[in-house]
Scaffold this motif. Structure first.
Motif, mmCIF file in Angstrom:
data_model
loop_
_atom_site.group_PDB
_atom_site.id
_atom_site.type_symbol
_atom_site.label_atom_id
_atom_site.label_comp_id
_atom_site.label_asym_id
_atom_site.label_seq_id
_atom_site.Cartn_x
_atom_site.Cartn_y
_atom_site.Cartn_z
ATOM 1 N N SER A 41 0.834 -1.201 0.000
ATOM 2 C CA SER A 41 0.000 0.000 0.000
ATOM 3 C C SER A 41 0.870 1.253 0.000
ATOM 4 C CB SER A 41 -0.910 0.001 1.231
ATOM 5 O OG SER A 41 -1.351 1.312 1.532
ATOM 6 N N VAL A 43 0.007 4.367 0.548
ATOM 7 C CA VAL A 43 -0.296 5.201 1.717
ATOM 8 C C VAL A 43 0.452 4.669 2.946
ATOM 9 C CG1 VAL A 43 -2.137 5.845 3.335
ATOM 10 C CG2 VAL A 43 -2.532 6.012 0.881
ATOM 11 N N ASP A 44 0.373 3.364 3.166
ATOM 12 C CA ASP A 44 1.032 2.782 4.331
ATOM 13 C C ASP A 44 2.537 2.908 4.244
ATOM 14 O OD1 ASP A 44 -1.244 -0.018 5.072
ATOM 15 O OD2 ASP A 44 -1.454 2.148 5.215
ATOM 16 N N VAL A 47 3.509 6.393 5.232
ATOM 17 C CA VAL A 47 3.352 6.600 6.673
ATOM 18 C C VAL A 47 4.470 5.892 7.445
ATOM 19 C CG1 VAL A 47 1.852 6.185 8.668
ATOM 20 C CG2 VAL A 47 0.865 7.003 6.525
ATOM 21 N N ARG A 50 7.760 7.672 7.094
ATOM 22 C CA ARG A 50 7.820 8.891 7.892
ATOM 23 C C ARG A 50 8.003 8.561 9.367
ATOM 24 N NH1 ARG A 50 9.593 13.582 8.466
ATOM 25 N NH2 ARG A 50 8.382 14.953 9.799
ATOM 26 N N ILE A 54 11.272 9.805 11.317
ATOM 27 C CA ILE A 54 11.127 10.736 12.434
ATOM 28 C C ILE A 54 11.794 10.166 13.686
ATOM 29 C CG2 ILE A 54 9.010 10.282 13.787
ATOM 30 C CD1 ILE A 54 7.982 12.972 12.964
ATOM 31 N N PRO A 147 -3.564 0.426 12.420
ATOM 32 C CA PRO A 147 -2.576 1.389 11.925
ATOM 33 C C PRO A 147 -1.427 1.593 12.917
ATOM 34 C CG PRO A 147 -4.493 2.572 12.748
ATOM 35 C CD PRO A 147 -4.807 1.108 12.844
ATOM 36 N N LYS A 149 1.412 3.272 15.007
ATOM 37 C CA LYS A 149 1.509 4.587 15.637
ATOM 38 C C LYS A 149 2.967 4.917 15.958
ATOM 39 C CE LYS A 149 -3.056 4.085 17.753
ATOM 40 N NZ LYS A 149 -3.722 4.642 16.591
ATOM 41 N N LEU A 150 3.182 6.183 16.232
ATOM 42 C CA LEU A 150 4.527 6.652 16.546
ATOM 43 C C LEU A 150 5.099 5.914 17.753
ATOM 44 C CD1 LEU A 150 6.738 8.599 15.695
ATOM 45 C CD2 LEU A 150 5.663 10.360 17.107
ATOM 46 N N ASP B 27 -8.459 8.803 15.869
ATOM 47 C CA ASP B 27 -7.171 9.209 16.456
ATOM 48 C C ASP B 27 -5.972 8.921 15.567
ATOM 49 O OD1 ASP B 27 -6.526 6.544 18.885
ATOM 50 O OD2 ASP B 27 -7.130 6.506 16.783
ATOM 51 N N GLN B 28 -6.164 8.112 14.531
ATOM 52 C CA GLN B 28 -5.044 7.891 13.616
ATOM 53 C C GLN B 28 -4.713 9.172 12.846
ATOM 54 O OE1 GLN B 28 -2.977 5.515 13.663
ATOM 55 N NE2 GLN B 28 -1.793 5.900 11.822
ATOM 56 N N GLU B 31 -2.468 10.945 14.966
ATOM 57 C CA GLU B 31 -1.132 10.356 14.850
ATOM 58 C C GLU B 31 -0.388 10.928 13.659
ATOM 59 O OE1 GLU B 31 0.708 7.876 16.629
ATOM 60 O OE2 GLU B 31 -0.763 8.368 18.172
ATOM 61 N N LEU B 32 -1.103 11.107 12.549
ATOM 62 C CA LEU B 32 -0.467 11.666 11.349
ATOM 63 C C LEU B 32 0.029 13.081 11.612
ATOM 64 C CD1 LEU B 32 -2.551 10.680 8.186
ATOM 65 C CD2 LEU B 32 -0.579 9.534 9.176
ATOM 66 N N LYS B 34 1.128 14.228 14.270
ATOM 67 C CA LYS B 34 2.371 14.175 15.061
ATOM 68 C C LYS B 34 3.592 14.056 14.148
ATOM 69 C CE LYS B 34 0.474 11.527 18.958
ATOM 70 N NZ LYS B 34 0.536 10.191 19.588
ATOM 71 N N LEU B 35 3.356 13.550 12.946
ATOM 72 C CA LEU B 35 4.474 13.307 12.034
ATOM 73 C C LEU B 35 4.792 14.529 11.183
ATOM 74 C CD1 LEU B 35 3.510 9.719 10.834
ATOM 75 C CD2 LEU B 35 4.861 10.393 12.807
ATOM 76 N N GLN B 36 4.021 15.575 11.378
ATOM 77 C CA GLN B 36 4.204 16.795 10.611
ATOM 78 C C GLN B 36 5.042 17.763 11.441
ATOM 79 O OE1 GLN B 36 1.078 18.103 7.861
ATOM 80 N NE2 GLN B 36 0.731 19.768 9.311
ATOM 81 N N SER B 87 -5.925 1.462 3.898
ATOM 82 C CA SER B 87 -5.416 2.835 3.784
ATOM 83 C C SER B 87 -6.300 3.831 4.522
ATOM 84 C CB SER B 87 -5.195 3.239 2.322
ATOM 85 O OG SER B 87 -6.324 2.978 1.553
ATOM 86 N N SER B 89 -7.834 3.223 7.245
ATOM 87 C CA SER B 89 -7.425 3.045 8.637
ATOM 88 C C SER B 89 -6.135 3.801 8.932
ATOM 89 C CB SER B 89 -7.253 1.550 8.900
ATOM 90 O OG SER B 89 -6.578 1.329 10.102
ATOM 91 N N SER B 90 -5.213 3.760 7.991
ATOM 92 C CA SER B 90 -3.907 4.405 8.189
ATOM 93 C C SER B 90 -3.972 5.919 8.232
ATOM 94 C CB SER B 90 -2.940 3.989 7.081
ATOM 95 O OG SER B 90 -2.692 2.609 7.138
ATOM 96 N N LYS B 97 -13.569 3.767 6.573
ATOM 97 C CA LYS B 97 -13.142 2.474 7.091
ATOM 98 C C LYS B 97 -14.345 1.647 7.541
ATOM 99 C CE LYS B 97 -10.626 0.447 10.922
ATOM 100 N NZ LYS B 97 -9.878 0.722 12.148
#
Lengths: 253, 155
Positions: A41, A43-44, A47, A50, A54, A147, A149-150, B27-28, B31-32, B34-36, B87, B89-90, B97
């Motif tokens: 994927s 998108v995955d 992610v 990243r 990070i 998904p 997570k960090l 909440d995902q 999470e995204l 947080k990566l910015q 995707s 979900s991500s 979803k």
């Protein structure tokens, strides 16, 4: 904007190690953790890439198990000397992928003499006990529920460097059970079955990793191959003391 | 005095909260965010853009497969639904979803009418989310252009 067809990333801010068009990727820092990420994927892939960057990892992202094997030099029987210098500290792969599942990739990696010591983490959107057991028994280092997570990636990262500063750095514990670690204590020995590439006695400079771009994906096969024959109570292998991730998280389908 | 920046920031905060409360985001998505950072200031926008491209492609695949009257390959449809579920979900696209879960069940039970309905709903839903996120990103841009900072919204 990134194109479809397995290209992991084409944005300038992320593309520090493009190996095409004559641009040489920067030499790999021996201390840098290099992760090979495998996910069909796009998108995955973006992610996870990243998430890893990070947390200060160098990342090579590919879109299939075959591409991963190709990158590692395991796609043919002929052993190639140049791949001995390839430094990969961790492989993180999706489970459900067309052509070759993450489980099949895991097996191939564990069968190889060059890369069997590299920790392999499996990611899956499905919380299937038999699937998780199967992967752990085959030698997977950890199993992450998507998904991702960090916090998941930070934990993996801390395991790779033996860093005790994170309170849940001990992989044996579930997040709910984790206790805070007294950082005044000396660091514990590295977790079992992990061999850090930086400890290798091979002093030759490693190859710089390159982003692997692939051709468009083939049509996906049936994705779910849940084993119904494995007993649910199968014990975890003693060689791979891995904690199950998010076994009872609510809200999962 | 209520400046333009504080008005925009309040709008942004309220809109963000409503997207979570109405179940468009989960909440995902947080999470995204947080990566910015300053090095990747458009990360979220880029990822969701890829997600919407993915939606278009996968929905197209599903539509074509369902169009084969009398010879629908439900496993093919199901495979595309699985990918879309992954995707969505991500990126935290909660409603998309959720629809994929129902859609997958229809594929598994080879329920043609159910699949067609789900396809229509998924199509509407991703487009709706796309429009809402475009509004959200537009608010961000307006805040920055007005010299303000994008507020951190705790859900």
């Amino acid at each position: 904007m990134a194109k479809d067809g397995g290209v992991s990333c084409l944005r300038s801010s992320e593309m520090l190690n493009v190996g095409i068009g004559g641009m040489e990727p920067p030499p790999l820092d021996l201390d840098e953790v290099h992760v090979l990420a495998v996910d069909d994927s796009l998108v995955d892939r973006i992610v996870i890439e990243r998430l890893l960057r990070i947390t200060s990892c160098k990342v090579t992202a590919v879109d299939s198990g075959w591409r991963a094997l190709e990158f590692l030099g395991l796609d043919n029987d002929k052993a190639s000397d140049e791949f001995d210098k390839l430094k990969v500290d961790m492989i993180i792969t999706d489970y459900c992928m067309p052509g070759m599942t993450g489980y099949e990739l895991l097996k191939k990696i564990k069968e190889s003499s060059s890369f069997r010591q590299v920790p392999v983490v499996i990611m899956s959107s499905e919380n299937v006990l038999t699937r998780i057991d199967r992967c752990l028994e085959e030698g997977a280092e950890d199993f992450l529920l998507k998904p991702v997570k960090l916090a998941d990636v930070k934990r993996l990262r801390s395991c790779l460097t033996g860093d005790v500063k994170l309170s849940n750095g001990n992989k044996r514990k579930l997040p709910e059970d984790s206790v805070s670690v007294d950082t005044s204590l000396p660091p514990p020995p590295p977790p079992l079955s992990l061999t850090l590439s930086t400890d290798s006695s091979d002093s030759s400079p490693p190859l710089s990793p390159v982003e692997v771009f692939s051709s468009p994906l083939s049509s996906p096969e049936d994705d779910d191959d849940v084993l119904t024959s494995s007993p649910e109570g199968s014990p975890m292998s003693e060689e791979s003391p891995i904690r199950r991730q998010k076994m009872a998280s609510p809200g999962l389908d | 005095m209520d400046t333009l920046v504080s008005q925009l920031q309040r709008q942004f905060r309220d809109y963000t909260i409503s997207l979570y409360h109405q179940g468009f985001l989960d909440d995902q998505f947080t999470e995204l965010k947080k990566l910015q950072d300053e090095c990747s200031p458009d990360f979220v926008a880029e990822v969701v853009s890829l997600f919407f491209e993915d939606c278009e492609k996968l929905i197209g695949n599903m539509a074509r497969a369902l169009d084969q009257t009398g010879n629908v390959d439900f496993s093919l449809v199901g495979s595309s639904v699985h990918q879309l579920k992954g995707s969505s979900s991500s990126v935290g696209a909660k409603r998309v979803k959720g629809l994929c879960v129902t859609f997958k069940e229809c594929c598994d039970s080879q329920n043609f009418e159910g699949c067609v309905r789900c396809l229509q709903q998924v199509d509407i839903e991703y487009k709706s989310l796309k429009a809402k996120l475009q509004d959200l990103f537009s608010l961000e841009q307006q805040i920055v252009q007005a010299g303000g900072r994008i507020p951190q919204v705790d859900i």
